[in-house]
Design a protein around this motif. Structure first.
Motif, PDB file in Angstrom:
ATOM      1  N   VAL A 174      -3.052 -10.832  33.390  1.00  0.00           N
ATOM      2  CA  VAL A 174      -1.893 -10.121  33.091  1.00  0.00           C
ATOM      3  C   VAL A 174      -0.479 -11.227  33.125  1.00  0.00           C
ATOM      4  O   VAL A 174      -0.663 -12.028  33.737  1.00  0.00           O
ATOM      5  CB  VAL A 174      -1.625  -8.931  33.948  1.00  0.00           C
ATOM      6  N   ALA A 175       0.132 -10.864  32.315  1.00  0.00           N
ATOM      7  CA  ALA A 175       1.502 -11.686  32.186  1.00  0.00           C
ATOM      8  C   ALA A 175       2.451 -10.980  33.451  1.00  0.00           C
ATOM      9  O   ALA A 175       2.473  -9.870  33.490  1.00  0.00           O
ATOM     10  CB  ALA A 175       2.380 -11.369  31.020  1.00  0.00           C
ATOM     11  N   ALA A 176       3.009 -12.033  34.325  1.00  0.00           N
ATOM     12  CA  ALA A 176       4.014 -11.578  35.312  1.00  0.00           C
ATOM     13  C   ALA A 176       5.353 -10.960  34.625  1.00  0.00           C
ATOM     14  O   ALA A 176       5.782 -11.851  33.784  1.00  0.00           O
ATOM     15  CB  ALA A 176       3.990 -12.703  36.247  1.00  0.00           C
ATOM     16  N   GLN A 234      -0.079  -6.288  41.056  1.00  0.00           N
ATOM     17  CA  GLN A 234       1.201  -6.889  41.817  1.00  0.00           C
ATOM     18  C   GLN A 234       1.788  -7.746  40.666  1.00  0.00           C
ATOM     19  O   GLN A 234       3.196  -7.847  40.760  1.00  0.00           O
ATOM     20  CB  GLN A 234       1.099  -7.482  42.846  1.00  0.00           C
ATOM     21  N   ALA A 235       1.215  -8.575  39.951  1.00  0.00           N
ATOM     22  CA  ALA A 235       1.939  -9.286  39.007  1.00  0.00           C
ATOM     23  C   ALA A 235       2.421  -8.483  37.852  1.00  0.00           C
ATOM     24  O   ALA A 235       3.720  -8.955  37.349  1.00  0.00           O
ATOM     25  CB  ALA A 235       0.824 -10.396  38.470  1.00  0.00           C
ATOM     26  N   ALA A 236       1.841  -7.616  37.313  1.00  0.00           N
ATOM     27  CA  ALA A 236       2.429  -6.939  36.308  1.00  0.00           C
ATOM     28  C   ALA A 236       3.533  -5.950  36.557  1.00  0.00           C
ATOM     29  O   ALA A 236       4.481  -5.776  35.995  1.00  0.00           O
ATOM     30  CB  ALA A 236       1.417  -5.815  35.751  1.00  0.00           C
ATOM     31  N   SER A 237       3.393  -5.385  37.854  1.00  0.00           N
ATOM     32  CA  SER A 237       4.529  -4.468  38.068  1.00  0.00           C
ATOM     33  C   SER A 237       5.843  -4.928  38.723  1.00  0.00           C
ATOM     34  O   SER A 237       6.789  -4.221  39.149  1.00  0.00           O
ATOM     35  CB  SER A 237       3.792  -3.496  39.477  1.00  0.00           C
ATOM     36  N   GLY A 238       6.101  -6.087  38.853  1.00  0.00           N
ATOM     37  CA  GLY A 238       7.200  -6.873  39.242  1.00  0.00           C
ATOM     38  C   GLY A 238       7.351  -7.326  40.952  1.00  0.00           C
ATOM     39  O   GLY A 238       7.989  -7.687  41.248  1.00  0.00           O
ATOM     40  N   ALA A 282      -0.825  -9.027  52.487  1.00  0.00           N
ATOM     41  CA  ALA A 282      -2.100  -8.394  52.280  1.00  0.00           C
ATOM     42  C   ALA A 282      -2.253  -7.749  51.017  1.00  0.00           C
ATOM     43  O   ALA A 282      -1.396  -7.711  50.201  1.00  0.00           O
ATOM     44  CB  ALA A 282      -2.264  -7.481  53.547  1.00  0.00           C
ATOM     45  N   GLN A 283      -3.517  -7.526  50.582  1.00  0.00           N
ATOM     46  CA  GLN A 283      -3.708  -6.786  49.333  1.00  0.00           C
ATOM     47  C   GLN A 283      -3.423  -5.401  49.717  1.00  0.00           C
ATOM     48  O   GLN A 283      -4.086  -4.311  49.652  1.00  0.00           O
ATOM     49  CB  GLN A 283      -5.260  -6.841  49.052  1.00  0.00           C
ATOM     50  N   ALA A 284      -2.186  -5.122  49.973  1.00  0.00           N
ATOM     51  CA  ALA A 284      -1.522  -3.858  50.537  1.00  0.00           C
ATOM     52  C   ALA A 284      -1.833  -2.632  49.309  1.00  0.00           C
ATOM     53  O   ALA A 284      -1.890  -1.523  49.960  1.00  0.00           O
ATOM     54  CB  ALA A 284      -0.328  -3.981  50.829  1.00  0.00           C
ATOM     55  N   LEU A 285      -1.972  -2.879  48.329  1.00  0.00           N
ATOM     56  CA  LEU A 285      -2.066  -1.759  47.307  1.00  0.00           C
ATOM     57  C   LEU A 285      -3.392  -1.232  47.247  1.00  0.00           C
ATOM     58  O   LEU A 285      -3.667   0.101  47.386  1.00  0.00           O
ATOM     59  CB  LEU A 285      -1.849  -2.293  45.678  1.00  0.00           C
ATOM     60  N   ASP A 286      -4.524  -2.157  47.482  1.00  0.00           N
ATOM     61  CA  ASP A 286      -5.898  -1.564  47.601  1.00  0.00           C
ATOM     62  C   ASP A 286      -6.030  -0.891  49.017  1.00  0.00           C
ATOM     63  O   ASP A 286      -6.485   0.067  48.982  1.00  0.00           O
ATOM     64  CB  ASP A 286      -6.671  -3.019  47.948  1.00  0.00           C
ATOM     65  N   HIS A 287      -5.585  -1.630  50.358  1.00  0.00           N
ATOM     66  CA  HIS A 287      -5.680  -0.932  51.408  1.00  0.00           C
ATOM     67  C   HIS A 287      -4.968   0.548  51.546  1.00  0.00           C
ATOM     68  O   HIS A 287      -5.289   1.410  51.989  1.00  0.00           O
ATOM     69  CB  HIS A 287      -5.339  -2.074  52.612  1.00  0.00           C
ATOM     70  N   ALA A 310       1.897   1.092  43.624  1.00  0.00           N
ATOM     71  CA  ALA A 310       2.818  -0.042  43.413  1.00  0.00           C
ATOM     72  C   ALA A 310       4.228   0.772  43.358  1.00  0.00           C
ATOM     73  O   ALA A 310       5.302  -0.073  43.768  1.00  0.00           O
ATOM     74  CB  ALA A 310       2.439  -1.057  42.393  1.00  0.00           C
ATOM     75  N   ALA A 311       4.346   1.502  42.536  1.00  0.00           N
ATOM     76  CA  ALA A 311       5.624   2.234  42.130  1.00  0.00           C
ATOM     77  C   ALA A 311       6.139   2.727  43.318  1.00  0.00           C
ATOM     78  O   ALA A 311       7.494   2.674  43.555  1.00  0.00           O
ATOM     79  CB  ALA A 311       5.500   3.329  40.951  1.00  0.00           C
ATOM     80  N   TRP A 312       5.557   3.355  44.062  1.00  0.00           N
ATOM     81  CA  TRP A 312       6.002   3.882  45.396  1.00  0.00           C
ATOM     82  C   TRP A 312       6.245   2.772  46.414  1.00  0.00           C
ATOM     83  O   TRP A 312       7.610   2.989  46.863  1.00  0.00           O
ATOM     84  CB  TRP A 312       4.864   4.562  46.095  1.00  0.00           C
TER      85      TRP A 312
END
Length: 460
Positions: free
Chosen positions: A163-165, A335-339, A355-360, A394-396
């Protein structure tokens, strides 16, 4: 002295459809730290809190008692969100990212790739027109000559992951970012009739005892959710396809309490074994990209037709909406795509969450959704669907939580929240569970095992 629950906890509990009065049962204490510009500690604390509260609520429903108190310790939460990095086998640390899984400077920006699996690595290199043995320097030169969006589209067209950042404003204007932001944090809905779940053995300590869970998920959010259900007493059987590579290192962390088998759903005998398992399952959790399992009749509506009363929980990276609905994805790519990567960067190159906080976080929300669905089913039955997406989490994180982050004390003792046990792989060090309520379990009843080595049957 513990502190009362946060607004993030209240918001997540409301999204789960829980009684708002129960939030008062939650207190937060201890010391932990997930340093970042975004409120990562709040995300972690809130998702673990609602998962713990959902477990406490189910325990009360199963036993007919009152809802026990929930205590969320920041040290336990921090260690759990870092569990995939802290796990050890005979003192050996895991490899978290392969050499070609990283940020690359493109001609006009940055690109994030994911190439941990061999087939994704091969597809990335094929899209760049490079031989399969190409190394980091050669890939860097190839990406550096191309526009970031060109790399993104060509790699995805080849079945790879890149993905493009983007910055947060750019993502908000992107059709996929806009679609994710417009969705609720999670979906919970009744999708059919059916009996209430069995769980005759459910107790205050392990409220999911007696439940049978089919786990069709891969790293990392789905396995975190099913690891939590196993902690609470469920018989969790993970199913992987024989020819699909998977990481034993990741399973050492997320396989706690579970069993693991391999079934080829395209083969008649293995499909029959799966259908026999499904016939007495209570929960099915899936974590593959949208549509990937539909050809096997694993869409929620088809599952509940064959197994009325089932709870179906599913997650994806980007969500089942927008132009990226069918795309593969991982935490690092979202993380990269969403800003997020730009926010956490230094102004010159993108950064990452601690951390991989979106996953966890999504994993604990998914487990909480299953627990709340089971509570709603108790005594009345009815098939339930629970659905989440990393992009929505991620949006949250970016927009929905406190703008001024409280990411912990900066100092905490991780060793307090780590333990060791013997396992089929050797001496296993792993994080203790952060999900906690009065009278609840303090650890799993069995360690992680070797992937795919258990028989495809329920324990009893």
């Amino acid at each position: 002295m513990g502190q009362t629950s946060s607004s993030g906890t209240a918001a997540a509990w409301a999204a789960l459809g829980g009684d708002p009065a129960l939030v008062d049962h939650v207190t937060c204490e201890g010391r932990g730290a997930l340093p970042a510009r975004l409120p990562v500690m709040e995300l972690a604390r809130s998702t673990v809190a609602v998962c713990s509260l959902a477990a406490a609520e189910l325990a009360a429903r199963r036993t007919g008692g009152s809802v026990p108190a929930v205590r969320v310790d920041d040290g336990a939460v921090t260690t759990a969100f870092l569990s995939d990095r802290l796990v050890r086998v005979n003192g050996v640390a895991p490899t978290t990212f392969a050499p070609l899984s990283r940020f690359w400077p493109a001609a006009d920006g940055w690109v994030r790739t994911h190439a941990n699996y061999p087939h994704h690595r091969s597809r990335l290199l094929a899209a760049l027109g490079m031989p399969d043995d190409a190394g980091v320097e050669a890939v860097a030169a190839a990406v550096g000559e191309r526009r970031a969006l060109d790399v993104e589209e060509s790699v995805y067209a080849a079945g790879g992951l890149a993905v493009a950042a983007r910055g947060p404003k750019e993502w908000a204007a992107h059709p996929q970012g806009a679609a994710a932001a417009a969705q609720p944090l999670l979906v919970m809905e009744r999708i059919g009739d059916g009996p209430a779940p069995r769980a005759a053995d459910g107790s205050a300590t392990r409220p999911c005892a007696g439940l049978r869970v089919l786990d069709l998920t891969r790293v990392l959010a789905g396995p975190v959710a099913t690891r939590t259900l196993a902690l609470l007493g469920a018989d969790v059987l993970r199913i992987d396809a024989p020819g699909l590579p998977e990481s034993q290192e990741a399973h050492n962390d997320t396989g706690m309490g579970k069993r693991s088998t391999r079934l080829d759903l395209a083969a008649a005998a293995d499909r029959a074994a799966f259908e026999e398992l499904l016939a007495s399952a209570d929960v099915v959790v899936t974590g593959y990209r949208p549509g990937a399992l539909d050809r096997f009749g694993l869409a929620p509506e088809e599952l509940v037709e064959r197994r009325p009363g089932l709870v179906v929980a599913r997650l994806s990276a980007w969500g089942r909406y927008g132009p990226w609905a069918a795309r593969r994805g991982f935490d690092s790519l979202v993380q990269a795509a969403s800003g997020i990567a730009e926010i956490e960067g230094d102004g010159e190159r993108p950064g990452a969450l601690p951390a991989q906080a979106l996953d966890h976080g999504t994993g604990y929300l998914l487990a909480a959704g299953v627990l709340r669905a089971l509570t709603e089913q108790h005594g009345t039955g009815g098939a339930q669907l629970v659905e989440l997406a990393l992009a929505r989490t991620a949006a949250w994180l970016v927009e929905g939580l406190h703008k001024t982050p409280d990411n912990g004390s900066g100092e905490y003792d991780a060793e307090r929240w780590l333990t060791e046990t013997d396992s089929p792989m050797g001496r296993l060090r792993h994080a203790l569970p952060p999900v906690s309520f009065d009278g609840g379990p303090v650890s799993w009843t069995r360690p992680a095992g070797l992937l795919g080595t258990d028989v495809p049957e329920w324990r009893g």
